[in-house]
Design a protein around this motif. Structure first.
Motif, PDB file in Angstrom:
ATOM      1  N   UNK A 166       0.769  -1.283   0.105  1.00 41.05           N
ATOM      2  CA  UNK A 166      -0.030  -0.088  -0.005  1.00 41.05           C
ATOM      3  C   UNK A 166       1.033   1.307   0.038  1.00 41.05           C
ATOM      4  N   UNK A 167       0.450   2.001  -0.697  1.00 40.25           N
ATOM      5  CA  UNK A 167       1.097   3.481  -0.737  1.00 40.25           C
ATOM      6  C   UNK A 167       0.040   4.500  -0.358  1.00 40.25           C
ATOM      7  N   UNK A 168       0.598   5.466   0.523  1.00 41.32           N
ATOM      8  CA  UNK A 168      -0.205   6.491   1.028  1.00 41.32           C
ATOM      9  C   UNK A 168       0.492   7.836   0.546  1.00 41.32           C
ATOM     10  N   UNK A 169      -0.115   8.766  -0.011  1.00 41.10           N
ATOM     11  CA  UNK A 169       0.550   9.864  -0.679  1.00 41.10           C
ATOM     12  C   UNK A 169      -0.349  11.123  -0.799  1.00 41.10           C
ATOM     13  N   UNK A 170       0.235  12.214  -0.902  1.00 41.96           N
ATOM     14  CA  UNK A 170      -0.449  13.465  -0.979  1.00 41.96           C
ATOM     15  C   UNK A 170       0.363  14.260  -1.990  1.00 41.96           C
ATOM     16  N   UNK A 223      -5.172  13.468  -1.267  1.00 44.67           N
ATOM     17  CA  UNK A 223      -4.569  12.495  -0.710  1.00 44.67           C
ATOM     18  C   UNK A 223      -5.257  10.961  -1.200  1.00 44.67           C
ATOM     19  N   UNK A 224      -4.496  10.185  -1.258  1.00 40.89           N
ATOM     20  CA  UNK A 224      -4.879   8.731  -1.790  1.00 40.89           C
ATOM     21  C   UNK A 224      -4.268   7.733  -1.182  1.00 40.89           C
ATOM     22  N   UNK A 225      -4.914   6.701  -1.067  1.00 40.21           N
ATOM     23  CA  UNK A 225      -4.124   5.225  -0.620  1.00 40.21           C
ATOM     24  C   UNK A 225      -4.310   4.327  -1.803  1.00 40.21           C
ATOM     25  N   UNK A 226      -3.168   3.894  -2.288  1.00 40.06           N
ATOM     26  CA  UNK A 226      -3.193   2.830  -3.313  1.00 40.06           C
ATOM     27  C   UNK A 226      -2.775   1.573  -3.148  1.00 40.06           C
ATOM     28  N   UNK A 277       1.697  24.340 -11.554  1.00 42.53           N
ATOM     29  CA  UNK A 277       2.898  23.508 -11.003  1.00 42.53           C
ATOM     30  C   UNK A 277       2.135  22.659  -9.892  1.00 42.53           C
ATOM     31  N   UNK A 278       2.845  21.434  -9.641  1.00 45.46           N
ATOM     32  CA  UNK A 278       2.496  20.544  -8.856  1.00 45.46           C
ATOM     33  C   UNK A 278       3.798  19.656  -8.352  1.00 45.46           C
ATOM     34  N   UNK A 279       3.381  19.351  -7.149  1.00 44.69           N
ATOM     35  CA  UNK A 279       4.351  18.376  -6.294  1.00 44.69           C
ATOM     36  C   UNK A 279       3.920  17.544  -5.417  1.00 44.69           C
ATOM     37  N   UNK A 280       4.627  16.519  -4.988  1.00 43.01           N
ATOM     38  CA  UNK A 280       4.158  15.335  -4.174  1.00 43.01           C
ATOM     39  C   UNK A 280       4.821  15.831  -2.829  1.00 43.01           C
ATOM     40  N   UNK A 281       3.770  16.029  -1.906  1.00 43.05           N
ATOM     41  CA  UNK A 281       3.797  16.233  -0.482  1.00 43.05           C
ATOM     42  C   UNK A 281       4.578  15.408   0.087  1.00 43.05           C
ATOM     43  N   UNK A 282       4.370  14.022  -0.087  1.00 40.89           N
ATOM     44  CA  UNK A 282       4.804  12.739   0.620  1.00 40.89           C
ATOM     45  C   UNK A 282       4.458  11.538   0.044  1.00 40.89           C
ATOM     46  N   UNK A 283       5.134  10.381  -0.006  1.00 41.14           N
ATOM     47  CA  UNK A 283       4.672   9.183  -0.527  1.00 41.14           C
ATOM     48  C   UNK A 283       5.389   8.153   0.175  1.00 41.14           C
ATOM     49  N   UNK A 284       4.553   7.412   0.884  1.00 43.92           N
ATOM     50  CA  UNK A 284       5.192   6.102   1.690  1.00 43.92           C
ATOM     51  C   UNK A 284       4.544   4.846   1.359  1.00 43.92           C
ATOM     52  N   UNK A 298      -1.882 -18.374   1.865  1.00 44.85           N
ATOM     53  CA  UNK A 298      -2.718 -17.130   1.280  1.00 44.85           C
ATOM     54  C   UNK A 298      -3.873 -16.911   2.333  1.00 44.85           C
ATOM     55  N   UNK A 299      -4.095 -16.025   3.135  1.00 44.91           N
ATOM     56  CA  UNK A 299      -5.260 -15.739   4.007  1.00 44.91           C
ATOM     57  C   UNK A 299      -6.369 -15.082   3.492  1.00 44.91           C
ATOM     58  N   UNK A 300      -7.433 -15.222   4.049  1.00 47.05           N
ATOM     59  CA  UNK A 300      -8.832 -14.582   3.375  1.00 47.05           C
ATOM     60  C   UNK A 300      -8.957 -13.277   3.909  1.00 47.05           C
ATOM     61  N   UNK A 301      -8.131 -12.835   5.126  1.00 49.23           N
ATOM     62  CA  UNK A 301      -8.340 -11.394   5.572  1.00 49.23           C
ATOM     63  C   UNK A 301      -7.113 -11.061   5.863  1.00 49.23           C
ATOM     64  N   UNK A 302      -6.504  -9.664   5.587  1.00 47.31           N
ATOM     65  CA  UNK A 302      -5.189  -9.281   5.777  1.00 47.31           C
ATOM     66  C   UNK A 302      -5.329  -7.978   6.606  1.00 47.31           C
ATOM     67  N   UNK A 303      -4.706  -7.701   7.802  1.00 45.91           N
ATOM     68  CA  UNK A 303      -4.894  -6.311   8.375  1.00 45.91           C
ATOM     69  C   UNK A 303      -3.889  -5.295   7.746  1.00 45.91           C
ATOM     70  N   UNK A 304      -4.423  -4.327   7.738  1.00 48.91           N
ATOM     71  CA  UNK A 304      -3.880  -2.986   6.991  1.00 48.91           C
ATOM     72  C   UNK A 304      -3.799  -1.987   8.054  1.00 48.91           C
ATOM     73  N   UNK A 305      -2.416  -1.358   8.157  1.00 49.21           N
ATOM     74  CA  UNK A 305      -2.167  -0.330   9.242  1.00 49.21           C
ATOM     75  C   UNK A 305      -0.832   0.429   8.569  1.00 49.21           C
ATOM     76  N   UNK A 306      -1.581   1.878   8.327  1.00 48.26           N
ATOM     77  CA  UNK A 306      -0.779   2.961   7.815  1.00 48.26           C
ATOM     78  C   UNK A 306      -1.066   4.314   8.612  1.00 48.26           C
ATOM     79  N   UNK A 307      -0.312   5.402   8.320  1.00 49.20           N
ATOM     80  CA  UNK A 307      -0.632   6.509   9.142  1.00 49.20           C
ATOM     81  C   UNK A 307       0.075   7.761   8.418  1.00 49.20           C
ATOM     82  N   UNK A 308      -0.840   8.734   8.579  1.00 46.59           N
ATOM     83  CA  UNK A 308      -0.356  10.141   7.904  1.00 46.59           C
ATOM     84  C   UNK A 308       0.799  10.500   8.460  1.00 46.59           C
ATOM     85  N   UNK A 309       1.927  10.978   7.741  1.00 47.20           N
ATOM     86  CA  UNK A 309       2.811  11.722   8.661  1.00 47.20           C
ATOM     87  C   UNK A 309       2.534  12.953   9.208  1.00 47.20           C
ATOM     88  N   UNK A 310       3.225  13.589  10.267  1.00 44.37           N
ATOM     89  CA  UNK A 310       2.770  14.643  10.945  1.00 44.37           C
ATOM     90  C   UNK A 310       3.009  16.011   9.892  1.00 44.37           C
TER      91      UNK A 310
END
Length: 368
Positions: free
Chosen positions: A90-94, A161-164, A106-113, A125-137
């Motif tokens: 997963x990629x979290x970006x702004x 902002x988007x989660x991919x 003009x455009x710029x990426x604020x962050x991409x993790x 292969x499981x049927x459910x997978x936990x997802x844990x991310x966080x917006x940076x401060x």
């Protein structure tokens, strides 16, 4: 120790005419039951369930996060075992995009993790997978560290902002492919305010007993009419209203010019030669800089309803009270260097020139 005479005797047990007040604190289980999970289908076989969100029906709404709740937690649910998944990431970006007509964009990426969620090397292969991310401060730019700005969409600026989610899998037994799923997110940078409770003080009854609760701005209108604007000293919660008190004062009781001012009404909001409108509005000022060129624009967010205050003061004094709903702001003040967004209370008069037409004259601009 001898108690002084005349004191009543107290007991921890209720008398015959009394009963005990039972207190039952709210349990953690009850609080947890009030939070909902948001469901968003990614494909026929893959679903995403996000924690602590309002209900989302097939992507009609957008998941919302704030600076006080930056963690993104949820579950990926794989409904079919026919797909041979090799891994999830997963990629979290702004992203910030700015545009000025006649200048460019003009455009710029604020962050991409990017975070690895699961890989085939971790087991079956499981049927459910936990997802844990966080917006940076915050993020880094040439001006140093800045806090993340709130999501924004205007004709000249966009903060998104988007989660991919990336799913790599094997097709036809040997061909490795990747599916990409994009989930738009909303982010609100909500600052802590010194005062979170509603402001309940009335100006007339407290300005003398609690003067520290009010701050005053002054200006002078034509014909030597003074204007005084009183607002709470402390910031008000963004979920509440912004109360104020407005006062006009003429030079003497014989002057009739002061009586020409009146707030907009449902009957007629157009000024006439004998009437001048006075308005209090909430405005958003957006300043955008692209390739060295800077432009600013005010956007009207809300109008205040002015209510006349009856007092024993002379006729040369007019007073109104009102409130502005700060929830119409949606987002707080923002500064990314090349994008600045501030909110103001604007006090204006609409004066009638001799050749007709309506001219709005700004009297006071108060930052909030």
């Amino acid at each position: 120790m001898t108690m002084p005479p005349g004191l009543p005797s107290y007991s921890g047990f209720p008398a015959a005419s009394e009963r005990r007040l039972e207190y039952q604190p709210t349990s953690a289980q009850f609080i947890e039951s009030q939070t909902t999970k948001s469901y968003k289908r990614l494909s026929k076989s893959l679903s995403l369930i996000l924690d602590s969100q309002r209900d989302i029906i097939d992507g009609v709404d957008t998941p919302l996060y704030t600076s006080s709740s930056r963690s993104i937690t949820g579950i990926l649910s794989l409904d079919s075992q026919d797909v041979k998944v090799q891994g999830f990431s997963a990629t979290l970006s702004g992203r910030l995009e700015l545009m000025l007509t006649g200048v460019g964009a003009t455009a710029r990426t604020l962050f991409s993790e990017t975070t690895s969620i699961w890989s085939a090397g971790n087991g079956a292969q499981p049927s459910t997978i936990p997802v844990t991310l966080a917006f940076p401060p915050g993020y880094e730019d040439q001006g140093g560290a800045r806090s993340l700005p709130s999501s924004l969409e205007t004709p000249s600026s966009s903060i998104t902002y988007q989660l991919t989610i990336f799913m790599s899998y094997i097709e036809w037994g040997f061909q490795k492919k990747t599916r990409i799923y994009t989930i738009p997110l909303l982010y609100r940078n909500v600052p802590r305010r010194p005062r979170e409770e509603p402001f309940l003080l009335e100006f007339i009854s407290t300005v003398k007993t609690h003067p520290e609760e009010w701050r005053q701005r002054s200006a002078t209108l034509p014909d030597e009419i003074g204007i005084e604007f009183f607002s709470p000293t402390h910031h008000i919660s963004s979920a509440s209203s912004f109360p104020f008190h407005l006062q006009l004062t003429g030079i003497d009781d014989a002057s009739s010019n002061i009586q020409h001012f009146h707030p907009p009404s449902y009957g007629s909001t157009a000024p006439t030669p004998s009437k001048q409108l006075i308005t209090v509005q909430l405005v958003r000022c957006i300043t955008v800089t692209v390739h060295g060129h800077t432009k600013s624009k005010d956007l009207l967010l809300a109008d205040a309803n002015l209510v006349a205050v009856e007092t024993d003061l002379p006729s040369r004094v007019l007073q109104w009270k009102g409130q502005l709903d700060l929830r119409s702001c949606g987002v707080g003040n923002t500064n990314t260097g090349n994008l600045q967004m501030k909110h103001f209370v604007l006090v204006s008069t609409n004066r009638v020139p001799f050749r007709g037409g309506k001219i709005s004259e700004e009297v006071l601009r108060i930052a909030i």
